[in-house]
Write an enzyme that holds these catalytic residues in place. Structure first.
Site, PDB file in Angstrom:
ATOM      1  N   CYS A 152       0.836  -1.210   0.000  1.00 36.53           N
ATOM      2  CA  CYS A 152       0.000   0.000   0.000  1.00 36.53           C
ATOM      3  C   CYS A 152       0.874   1.266   0.000  1.00 36.53           C
ATOM      4  CB  CYS A 152      -0.972  -0.037   1.171  1.00 36.53           C
ATOM      5  SG  CYS A 152      -2.398   1.061   0.940  1.00 36.53           S
TER       6      CYS A 152
ATOM      7  N   HIS B 172      -3.887  -5.203   0.687  1.00 37.71           N
ATOM      8  CA  HIS B 172      -3.342  -5.717   1.955  1.00 37.71           C
ATOM      9  C   HIS B 172      -3.477  -7.244   1.999  1.00 37.71           C
ATOM     10  CE1 HIS B 172      -2.617  -1.919   4.136  1.00 37.71           C
ATOM     11  NE2 HIS B 172      -3.595  -1.456   3.388  1.00 37.71           N
TER      12      HIS B 172
ATOM     13  N   GLU C 132      -2.318  -9.166   4.250  1.00 38.80           N
ATOM     14  CA  GLU C 132      -2.284  -9.653   5.636  1.00 38.80           C
ATOM     15  C   GLU C 132      -3.661  -9.786   6.266  1.00 38.80           C
ATOM     16  OE1 GLU C 132      -1.693  -5.129   5.882  1.00 38.80           O
ATOM     17  OE2 GLU C 132      -1.216  -6.785   4.530  1.00 38.80           O
TER      18      GLU C 132
END
Length: 510
Positions: A80, A168, A170
């Protein structure tokens, strides 16, 4: 052997710790460091991840770190903001998004030759969360992933193991995020996935033995997971040179002091129990402000603990159950929070104690601490218990604390927690609490009107306490618990259930 490490540079994203947790799930060790305090890059650093950020690269609020120490030398992944920083600093065009790109998206293009996105499905769901977007890339950058709205969903620098993604991986909403992280950490960085609980225990015991030698160590036990696991790890390393002190502050759960002491002794720990209930209650007399209550409890604990520690001859070290999120917060990009709760201070030791600090768990997240505890043989009663605040019931009794209020809340809490166990709901809830409110309400018991106390029940689901949703406990269960509390606990005539999530509410009421 020096541990293979992935270095994560934190630019202030709410997801930075989550990146670290996911890397650890791959049995690879990683560390988070502020972007403006980059450690010296040594041979054990196998790759670097640049986190997201609440800021914009266009504003220049965050001073750019010098990436030359590892750029084109070891693999680099920008997530990001990290991706936008790589593009911006090399001549790419980063502009505010026409529409804020937040939420689920699907990959409409995936490079067939880039190792970062290998084995990721066409149409795979990813999570976007950014106000800026990369409109054009520098000349040596190639697009490796796109969504229907974001052309530069990901990129690679030609001839380098340098990558950037604008989503993202994660978060759970990125359904194949772990595939991407594994591609980077294992296949591209070449990490061996050998950071396991047993490896951590073996290495830690060896390091503690080397560090402590024949020195004596004192540790304040709380009955919680962190201090208990720290104690067992130290016990394995130095045996009887570890002196544990468990202080009863009068604000523990009902019968918890006796139950926990018994468990510790069965584990072979060298533990001394100290009854300081009256001293703590005296220190809290007349105090209603939550932070002043915390400080009174913390100050009294230090006084009691210091007195007991001085009864042990030639103590050199104080052991603490500090875990990694505490350490990260203390050196956060955004600085420590305006008021760090007194019972969560890192290294909050008064100078006069003159002891060196040893923190055997300060590289672990909470879920990893539990795993290590199980490997060390701690009982489920300790390992699987819900988080419990350092000040205990002191911050679950709103307003002034008295012995009678403690008695009421202990009885309420005991009924609530026991019923959660009995109905197999305890392990389905991340944390449960009963709160005694400074409110009296009218009730009817028998033929008499009553004017007694209100208690609130709280249960939340979470992974790390940073965010939490209220638990949807069955109505029948809540009805049973409410009825039992009102019938059995003298002084309570009304029970309510807290249905607030975090944010905007917090888990504890104070």
């Amino acid at each position: 052997m020096t541990q293979e490490t992935i270095l994560i540079l934190d630019f202030g994203s709410q997801y930075t710790q989550l990146i670290a947790r996911r890397v650890r799930e791959l049995n690879v060790y990683c560390e988070i460091h502020p972007y403006n305090h980059v450690p010296e890059i040594q041979g054990n650093i196998k790759g670097v991840i640049l986190s997201g950020s609440p800021y914009s690269v266009r504003d220049g609020i965050l001073q750019s770190p010098d990436l030359s120490a590892f750029r084109n030398k070891i693999p680099l992944l920008g997530v990001c903001y990290g991706a936008q920083l790589l593009a911006w600093e090399n001549g790419g065009n980063v502009e505010p998004s026409a529409i804020r790109e937040y939420g689920r998206a699907n990959l409409s293009f995936i490079s067939s030759y880039c190792p970062l996105v290998a084995n990721i499905s066409h149409g795979s769901q990813v999570w976007m969360s950014h106000g800026d977007t990369i409109l054009s890339l520098p000349k040596d950058f190639e697009i490796i992933a796109s969504t229907s709205d974001v052309k530069v969903g990901g990129f690679q620098v030609k001839g380098e193991q340098t990558f950037g993604i604008q989503f993202h991986p994660e978060v759970y909403h990125s359904t194949e995020g772990m595939v991407l992280l594994r591609n980077f950490v294992v296949d591209i960085c070449g990490c061996h996935q050998n950071w396991t609980p047993n490896a951590f225990i073996e290495t830690s015991i060896h390091e503690l033995q080397h560090k402590l030698g024949n020195d004596k160590v004192v540790l304040g036990l709380s009955g919680g997971v962190d201090s208990s696991v720290a104690a067992m790890l130290l016990h394995k390393a130095i045996g009887k040179n570890l002196f544990c002190i468990f202080v009863d502050n009068g604000l523990l759960r009902k019968n918890e002091f006796e139950k926990v002491i018994h468990s510790y002794l069965n584990l072979g720990l060298n533990v001394k129990g100290v009854d300081a209930r009256e001293r703590f209650l005296d220190s809290l007399e007349g105090i209603t402000d939550p932070e002043k209550k915390r400080k009174a409890i913390g100050s009294t604990f230090i006084d009691v603990f210091d007195h007991e520690a001085h009864l042990i001859e030639d103590v050199s070290w104080l052991a603490q159950g500090t875990i990694y999120p505490d350490v990260i917060e203390s050196v956060s990009v955004k600085g420590p929070s305006a008021t760090i709760k007194s019972h969560h201070n890192v290294g909050g030791l008064p100078d006069y104690m003159k002891l060196k600090i040893v923190e055997p768990l300060n590289t672990l997240f909470k879920d990893e601490v539990r795993i290590i505890g199980r490997e060390l043989g701690l009982p489920p009663f300790i390992i699987d218990r819900h988080p419990f605040p350092g000040p205990g019931l002191g911050i679950r009794i709103l307003g002034e604390i008295t012995a009678e209020k403690v008695r009421i809340l202990q009885d309420v809490d005991d009924i609530y927690i026991e019923n959660l166990h009995r109905h197999q709901l305890y392990d389905k809830v991340w944390q449960a609490a009963a709160i005694l409110l400074p409110v009296q309400s009218v009730g009817v018991m028998g033929d008499e009107r009553t004017y007694e106390n209100v208690v609130a029940l709280r249960a939340v689901n979470s992974t790390d306490g940073m965010t939490a949703d209220w638990s949807h406990l069955p109505y029948e269960f809540l009805a049973k618990v409410s009825n039992e509390i009102i019938n059995k606990v003298k002084g309570v005539n009304r029970v309510v259930y807290d249905i607030s999530s975090k944010p905007p509410a917090t888990i504890e009421w104070e």
